[in-house]
Scaffold this motif. Sequence first.
Motif, PDB file in Angstrom:
ATOM      1  N   LYS A 151      -5.264   8.081  -4.153  1.00 60.33           N
ATOM      2  CA  LYS A 151      -5.869   8.236  -5.482  1.00 60.33           C
ATOM      3  C   LYS A 151      -4.841   8.693  -6.517  1.00 60.33           C
ATOM      4  O   LYS A 151      -5.069   9.628  -7.280  1.00 60.33           O
ATOM      5  N   ARG A 152      -3.722   7.986  -6.546  1.00 55.36           N
ATOM      6  CA  ARG A 152      -2.690   8.249  -7.540  1.00 55.36           C
ATOM      7  C   ARG A 152      -2.788   7.211  -8.644  1.00 55.36           C
ATOM      8  O   ARG A 152      -3.453   6.184  -8.500  1.00 55.36           O
ATOM      9  N   LYS A 209      -3.644   3.725  -3.769  1.00 53.09           N
ATOM     10  CA  LYS A 209      -5.097   3.782  -3.918  1.00 53.09           C
ATOM     11  C   LYS A 209      -5.729   4.739  -2.905  1.00 53.09           C
ATOM     12  O   LYS A 209      -6.677   5.454  -3.234  1.00 53.09           O
ATOM     13  N   TRP A 212       0.741  -0.478  -2.819  1.00 52.39           N
ATOM     14  CA  TRP A 212      -0.437  -0.421  -3.691  1.00 52.39           C
ATOM     15  C   TRP A 212      -1.609   0.225  -2.950  1.00 52.39           C
ATOM     16  O   TRP A 212      -2.325   1.064  -3.492  1.00 52.39           O
ATOM     17  N   VAL A 213      -1.784  -0.157  -1.690  1.00 53.52           N
ATOM     18  CA  VAL A 213      -2.854   0.410  -0.876  1.00 53.52           C
ATOM     19  C   VAL A 213      -2.617   1.907  -0.668  1.00 53.52           C
ATOM     20  O   VAL A 213      -3.548   2.710  -0.747  1.00 53.52           O
ATOM     21  N   GLY A 249      -2.181   4.135 -10.958  1.00 45.12           N
ATOM     22  CA  GLY A 249      -1.755   2.783 -10.636  1.00 45.12           C
ATOM     23  C   GLY A 249      -0.431   2.375 -11.246  1.00 45.12           C
ATOM     24  O   GLY A 249       0.263   1.515 -10.709  1.00 45.12           O
TER      25      GLY A 249
END
Length: 123
Positions: A53-54, A50, A46-47, A56
């Motif tokens: 910047k893809r 982020k 998840w990090v 979610g």
Amino acid sequence: MPIHQLIIILIIQLLILLLPAAGMYKMFEKAGAQSWKAFAPFYNTWVMIKLGKRAGYIFFLQFIPVLGWFVTLSIYVEFVKTFGKFRLHEHAMAALLPVIYFFYVGFNKHDKFIGPEAVSKHK
């Protein structure tokens, strides 16, 4: 299936999830994220999403059986791109040997986090 086989499968799965974390630890540090997040399975991807910047929703695609393996590998490849790794062999290493390659990128002093903006400019 006997219990000892289930335990072996669980240990192998944990190793697959946690071994790349040592390299991710340093990569997150270079990217300006909190390093401890590398040791939380799935949260570390998840990090990565982020930081790159893809979208979610890609994170949730990991939980689809079989497809999830390939999605996770694509997350790894997209993440190493944020460190300026654009060559085919670098992507292959990120997908096939993340334990070794993340450690290399994380601890190599020459590799810097260039961010998703620089990735979008690269062709």
